[in-house]
Structure formats: structure tokens, C-alpha cells
Write an enzyme that holds these catalytic residues in place. Structure first.
Site, PDB file in Angstrom:
ATOM      1  N   TYR A 123      -8.208  13.572   7.309  1.00 33.15           N
ATOM      2  CA  TYR A 123      -9.438  13.075   6.890  1.00 33.15           C
ATOM      3  C   TYR A 123     -10.501  13.401   7.538  1.00 33.15           C
ATOM      4  CZ  TYR A 123      -6.518   9.367   4.656  1.00 33.15           C
ATOM      5  OH  TYR A 123      -5.783   8.853   3.823  1.00 33.15           O
ATOM      6  N   HIS A 153      -7.337   9.909  12.267  1.00 27.88           N
ATOM      7  CA  HIS A 153      -7.410  10.446  11.089  1.00 27.88           C
ATOM      8  C   HIS A 153      -8.323  11.769  10.768  1.00 27.88           C
ATOM      9  CE1 HIS A 153      -6.334   6.260   9.878  1.00 27.88           C
ATOM     10  NE2 HIS A 153      -6.284   6.641   8.787  1.00 27.88           N
ATOM     11  N   HIS A 180       1.003  -1.306   0.082  1.00 25.71           N
ATOM     12  CA  HIS A 180      -0.143  -0.081   0.066  1.00 25.71           C
ATOM     13  C   HIS A 180       0.901   1.425   0.063  1.00 25.71           C
ATOM     14  CE1 HIS A 180      -3.590   2.294   1.338  1.00 25.71           C
ATOM     15  NE2 HIS A 180      -2.616   3.275   1.832  1.00 25.71           N
ATOM     16  N   GLU A 181       1.845   1.289   1.023  1.00 21.06           N
ATOM     17  CA  GLU A 181       2.542   2.490   0.909  1.00 21.06           C
ATOM     18  C   GLU A 181       3.491   2.727  -0.248  1.00 21.06           C
ATOM     19  OE1 GLU A 181       1.748   4.815   3.090  1.00 21.06           O
ATOM     20  OE2 GLU A 181       0.454   3.193   4.323  1.00 21.06           O
TER      21      GLU A 181
END
Ligand SMILES: [Zn+2]
Length: 698
Positions: free
Chosen positions: A612, A606, A474-475
């Protein structure tokens, strides 16, 4: 000697950075940045090279140093770093507001925009950067009356401080808790690797005689310990203790985030009102691809509809399974779920997370990941440890080039969990951004990848849990998008300037490859026998992929819906507080009840200390697109090497190359030749069987 934060060389001197030399650098950087901006304000001409480029140049020495200071805080956290960051933060916030609120620059932007409209001369990328600069100035309060602007600035400063305190509280609360298990009975069920790591933690804490075999074992809330503990420990009361401590982190005493939640929500509402938006969610969505709260609600509803029934079935089946295996109570408690899920998974798919992890030594996973990147995107990744300074001895350094040797980028990788000094989770920081200067010279991108995977014990090679392999992919996906950009304007190259709800496309796309046979077998090698992952185990892993997929989907929808409620609809008379909103959403989305005294919001970084806020839905929004992008490879045929390479090349030339210079919806269209569909995501999650017959668009 000059500070490593002052006029930072291409390779930052990470090994020489100290809180003291950071403080010293900002003493000079802040007045210099202010002076550079003052001069530009008095002398600029409303053209690209007369305004946009020099403005970027004027701000960047300070912003680069600020980025590195925050990086050091997140990987080498200490009181001294915190004190510097806290002292510098108000000045950096004030500087960015001063630039954002400059009426002179704003009128320069508008002037440039109307000149270009009359007789177009800007590139499409420049035009997009300019319109974002205008929107940015407006949302920084450039149009506010003086008293309103003063209030707006005070709020921004306060929000920045609250964000830092929230993050530090979570870190401190996580560190503050531990239990020590002293008998083999208390440690029953724990995998060998976890026994070794927790015995080492006990030794580090002064229990000098601790051994993996006989303990004592120190169990903490560090995610690399907490997760496997909850999955494997047969000590139910210890699981309950751990679960409660985790669910209530930062909700009481010195590290209490409860008041910060309400303050942050109220301040963000006030910001939205000042700027003329009905809610903070409307403000947040105005610069995302979803655009409206209704569009987000609609996506959440579509995905929830497809998941509710399956989620309930998964919960019923888990309870029935636990009952058949000795569980005697009426309902599973939250601290039972991970444990019984893992037992059910082992029985149903006949392998354990522990057994699987033996096939993934870290060094081999890296080689496999780099091999995949080369197969898909025609790049070569080579270790270059020692060629650039690092901030910790575990950090690795790599160079990325095209197959013909043309250098493209470089990146650092900080792999292991370090709960004492490193923030939890995993992330990619875009330190250097691709930039072509007026003299033709090009700065190549540099990415900082930070994970928190299992720590190697003693001389043994570090093996990765499968979920840690997925996180690394993912990263690395974020890093690929940052590094393979072809955009020359720094404000739109790499991951810069991409709408927030589209930044998870490349990252989530890469996760799909963890379930591709060629890729996964390629990166596996048993740490003792040296064997590749056997086909039988691969097939079990694929079969298990969608095990409790509806539950996982509903959990993300629960977070996304809570976030939207808090920023689009809160407060309401019937909602006592933010926590009540979370409990209502848990009841609506979660197939099993949440603990009545759960205080998850207190560690929901987040949306309270990350980017987010009114944006948690971005994960699912991006996942719809990433699943649909991966479906292009499936349609081409995953076993057809030529087709995979051709599709990979197209992916590189669109989704990875175009960065923030093109609207993400257009970028997706260029790759797929159609608008995105939710169906591949539902099919990948096992929530529908087939999406080939119909293609709906969102
Ligand atoms: Zn991500």
C-alpha cells in the site's frame, strides 16, 4: 523424497512443508528458472504462444514456491522459516529483475504490440496483459544505463529486506509485550469470553491454576485481545499501559522500525527518480486507476469535507457522555476513547458487542455466508475437509461449484488468531489462478483465506464478534473475485492484474451484506438458546452502524493523507521527520488529539511492508465503488428475491468474472451503466441523507 515446494501438485502438501525441504527445493528451482529463461530468451518468437505463454511457464515453478514459502512464514512463523525466506529472497528478487530487465524480452513485447497494432490478432485481455508487461519491464529498469541499473537492483534488494525486517519487528514487538492481571478488581469489566481466553493464555504461560473466574489473566497486544480489552476494561491504568504499548510497538530497542521508515522512503524516492518520475507516488499511481496525486487529494478532500463537522460533533458528544457518567477530567485520553464509545453505544443502542457476539457461532456464520453466496451468485460451497492437506489442524477446506455441479474453485480457511505464529490482520492469498492451457485443460482457482478471529475456549463453540463477521465477509469477497473469474489467461484471471486501488471493491461490497436483514438473521443462532437474531436487536445494530462513522472515516483519511504526504511530498524543510508528518495529519483529520509520543508509523505495515505504499487511499477509492455497487441492489429492492438474484448475477458476470482482464472503470460501467458516484458511500455512512435526487460523478 521430493520437496513439497518442488513441482508443487495442485493441492500443495501443506502438512509436509518444513524450512529444510523449502531450502532444498530453492537450491534447484532458482538455477532451473534461470536456465529456462535463458533458453527462452534465445529461442522465443514474438507471438502470444511463442513468448507470453512460455515466459509465464518458465517463471511459475519458482514464483509458486516463493508464494507458498511466504504463506508459511505468515501462518507458521518461526526463526527457521525466517532464515530460509531471508536466504532465498535475494535470489528471487535477482531473478525477477533479470526477467524484468531483459532487453530481449522487452523488444519481443514491443514487436508483438506493434504487429497487433498493424493487424489486430490479440484478444482485449491479451492486449492489456501485454501493455502491463511493457510497463512492468520499464518500471523494472529495462531502459536504465548499466551503472544506474546496478544501483536500481541494489535498492530493490535492500527494499525487499527492509520490508521483511519491518514485518518481523512488528510481530516480535507485538509478541514481546503482555501484562498479567491477578485480582478480579484489576480485571473489572472484561467480558466472559475475554476472561476465558486470557486465563487460557495465562495457563499456556505456566500459570497452571488460572481460571476464567479467578484469574490470573494474561493480556496481550494480539488484536483479538487488545480490542475488546480497550472497549471493556474498567481498569484505566491498565488501559493506558496497553494503549501506550500498542501505539509504540516496534519504535525502540531491538525491534525499532524508525530507521527503516526513513530508509524505505529515501530508497523509494531514489527508485522513482531513476525511472524518471517526480516522486514515488507518481510512480505508484501510474499503474492505478486514480492515475494522479491530484485525483487522490481530491477524493480525500471531498470525503473530509463531508466528515469534519460530524467528527467534531461525535467527539464533543462522547466527552459530554463520559462526563455525565463519572469521567472528571478535562479531556478524554486516547485510551479512554474505545471504552467510552462502547459505553455510549450500549446506552444509545442498548446492546453490547459481547451480547451480540453470542448470536454468531462461527459454524453458523459460515453457513449463512455460503447461503448468501449461493443466493446472489448461483454457486454451491461444500465442506471438503480431509480432501486436501492443511498447514494447521484448525484450517478448513471447501469446494465451490455452479448449481449444476460444474466445479469452479476451492479454498482453505484458517480462521483463528494464533499470535505466536501468525501475522496479524486478515488476508486472502491467490495461490492457484484460473488458467486454460493450450491443450484445453483448465486449472481451477484456489484461494487461501486467513483471519485472526476469537479462539474457541475448551469445548465451547467459537462465537465471533460482529467486526470479525465483517472481516470474514471482506476476505471472502476477495476470494469470490478470485474464484469466480472467467478469464483464461493467468496473468489477468481472478485478482491478478487488477489495479491496486480497485482490488478492494469485491471485498468491501460483501461487507454491506452484514447489514442486510435476511442475510444477518440467516447467519445468526444464539450459542445457548439457539434463537435467531431478534428484529429489535437487528434494528439496533443497523442504527448503530453509523455510530461515530465520521470518526472512522476521518481515521482512514488520516492514514491515506499521511501515506500520500510521505510518498508525494516528503521531505520538506519544515517537516522534521516522517513522524512529524503523521502528527500534522493527525491534527488535521483526527477529531481527538493523538498521543504526542505515538509512534504508529512504526507498525504501519501497509505502507512499509505491504503493497500500500502511496496506495492506502485505495481502501476509500474502492469503497466509493463498492458502496455504489451495493446501491444497485438497494435500488432493485433488497427484499425482492428475484431482483436481488438478477442483480447478483450481473455482479458475478462483471465485477467478479472479468478480473484483471478489463480496465476496472470499464468493468464498473458495465455493471452500473454509468460512472461511479461518491454519494452512496456518504449516504451509507450517514453523512448525507439521500443521494437519489442527484447523481454526481467523480
Ligand atoms: Zn481487503
Amino acid at each position: 523424497m521430493t520437496s513439497p515446494f518442488y513441482h508443487i501438485p495442485y493441492y500443495p502438501s501443506f502438512d509436509c512443508m518444513t524450512p529444510a525441504n523449502a531450502a532444498e527445493a530453492f537450491e534447484r528451482l532458482i538455477p532451473e528458472a534461470n536456465a529456462a529463461v535463458d533458453t527462452l530468451e534465445a529461442t522465443f518468437t514474438p507471438s502470444w504462444t511463442g513468448l507470453m505463454q512460455p515466459l509465464h511457464e518458465a517463471c511459475h515453478p519458482l514464483y509458486d514456491a516463493w508464494g507458498l514459502l511466504n504463506h508459511m512464514l505468515s501462518v507458521m512463523n518461526s526463526d527457521a522459516w525466517r532464515r530460509v525466506q531471508e536466504a532465498v529472497q535475494p535470489k528471487v528478487v535477482a531473478f525477477s529483475l533479470r526477467v524484468g530487465q531483459s532487453k530481449t524480452f522487452y523488444s519481443g513485447f514491443k514487436h508483438l504490440q506493434s504487429a497487433d497494432r498493424n493487424a489486430p490478432f490479440l484478444t482485449a485481455v491479451q492486449r492489456r496483459i501485454l501493455s502491463k508487461a511493457i510497463q512492468g519491464a520499464e518500471q523494472s529498469g529495462v531502459g536504465l544505463a548499466p551503472e544506474q541499473q546496478a544501483r536500481f537492483n541494489a535498492i530493490q534488494l535492500q527494499l525487499a529486506q527492509l520490508t521483511t525486517v519491518f514485518r518481523n519487528n512488528v510481530l516480535d514487538a507485538t509478541k514481546a509485550f503482555s501484562i498479567v492481571l491477578r485480582t478480579r478488581e484489576e480485571a473489572d469489566g472484561l467480558p466472559v469470553a475475554l476472561l476465558a481466553v486470557t486465563a487460557q493464555a495465562a495457563r499456556d504461560a505456566g500459570e497452571t491454576t488460572a481460571t476464567a473466574e479467578n484469574g490470573p489473566w494474561k493480556i496481550t497486544l494480539d488484536i483479538a485481545v487488545y480490542q475488546p480489552f480497550m472497549m471493556h476494561s474498567r481498569n484505566r491504568s491498565a488501559r493506558e499501559t496497553l494503549y501506550r504499548a500498542y501505539a509504540m510497538r516496534a519504535s525502540a530497542g531491538q525491534n525499532d522500525n524508525t530507521p527503516i521508515i526513513e530508509q524505505s522512503l529515501a530508497l523509494r524516492r531514489e527508485v522513482a527518480t531513476l525511472l524518471g518520475y517526480a516522486t514515488f507516488a507518481d510512480l505508484s499511481l501510474s499503474n492505478k486507476t486514480a492515475k494522479t496525486v491530484a485525483a487522490v487529494d481530491d477524493l480525500i478532500a471531498q470525503l473530509a469535507d463531508a466528515s469534519h463537522e460530524a467528527g467534531q460533533r461525535e467527539a464533543d458528544e462522547l466527552l459530554a457522555f463520559a462526563r455525565a457518567h463519572g469521567f472528571t477530567e478535562a479531556a478524554l485520553q486516547p485510551w479512554d476513547i474505545a471504552f467510552w464509545s462502547e459505553r455510549q453505544r450500549e446506552q444509545r443502542f442498548d446492546y453490547s458487542d459481547e451480547e451480540l457476539s453470542r448470536f454468531f457461532p462461527f459454524s453458523h456464520v459460515l453457513e449463512g455466508l455460503f447461503g448468501l453466496a449461493s443466493r446472489l451468485f448461483d454457486i454451491v460451497i461444500a465442506p471438503a475437509d480431509g480432501e486436501a492437506p492443511v498447514w494447521h489442524p484448525d484450517v478448513r477446506f471447501f469446494r465451490v461449484s455452479d448449481t449444476d455441479g460444474t466445479p469452479r474453485a476451492c479454498f482453505f480457511l484458517d480462521p483463528y488468531s494464533r499470535p505466536e505464529t501468525k501475522s496479524g490482520g486478515a488476508w486472502m492469498n491467490d495461490f492457484r489462478t484460473r488458467e486454460k492451457r493450450p491443450d484445453g485443460s483448465v486449472t481451477l482457482p484456489m484461494a487461501l483465506i486467513v483471519c485472526n478471529q476469537s479462539v474457541p475456549v475448551g469445548q465451547a463453540a467459537s462465537v465471533m464478534r460482529f467486526s470479525e463477521v465483517e472481516t470474514l465477509f471482506h476476505e471472502f469477497g476477495h476470494a469470490l473475485q478470485h474464484m469466480l473469474t472467467t478469464v483464461d489467461e493467468p496473468d489477468a484471471s481472478g485478482v491478478n492484474g487488477i489495479e491496486w486501488d480497485a482490488v478492494e471493491i469485491a471485498s468491501q461490497f460483501m461487507e454491506n451484506w452484514c447489514y442486510d436483514r435476511t442475510t444477518l438473521k440467516g447467519l445468526s443462532q444464539h450459542d445457548v438458546t439457539g434463537d435467531k437474531l431478534p428484529d429489535t436487536l437487528f434494528e439496533k445494530l443497523v442504527a448503530a452502524k453509523n455510530y461515530r462513522a465520521a470518526t472512522a472515516m476521518l481515521r482512514q483519511l488520516f492514514f491515506a493523507a499521511t501515506d500520500m504526504d510521505l510518498y508525494a511530498r516528503y521531505p520538506r524543510p519544515e517537516w522534521a521527520d516522517a513522524n512529524a508528518v503523521k502528527q500534522l495529519n493527525a491534527a488535521k483529520y483526527s477529531p481527538t488529539p493523538l498521543l504526542p509520543d505515538d509512534r504508529f508509523l512504526c507498525s504501519f505495515s501497509h505502507i512499509f511492508s505491504g503493497a500500500y505504499a502511496a496506495g492506502y487511499y485505495s481502501y476509500k477509492w474502492s469503497e466509493v465503488l463498492s458502496a455504489d455497487a451495493f446501491a444497485a441492489f438497494e435500488e432493485a429492492g433488497l427484499d425482492n428475491a428475484d431482483a436481488v438474484r438478477a442483480t447478483g448475477r450481473r455482479f458475478r458476470d462483471t465485477l467478479l468474472a472479468l478480473g484483471g482482464g478489463t480496465d476496472p472503470s470499464d468493468v464498473f460501467f458495465r455493471f452500473r451503466n454509468r460512472a461511479p458516484s461518491v454519494l452512496p458511500l456518504l449516504r451509507h455512512s450517514g453523512l448525507i441523507r439521500d443521494d437519489r435526487s442527484t447523481v454526481h460523478t467523480r
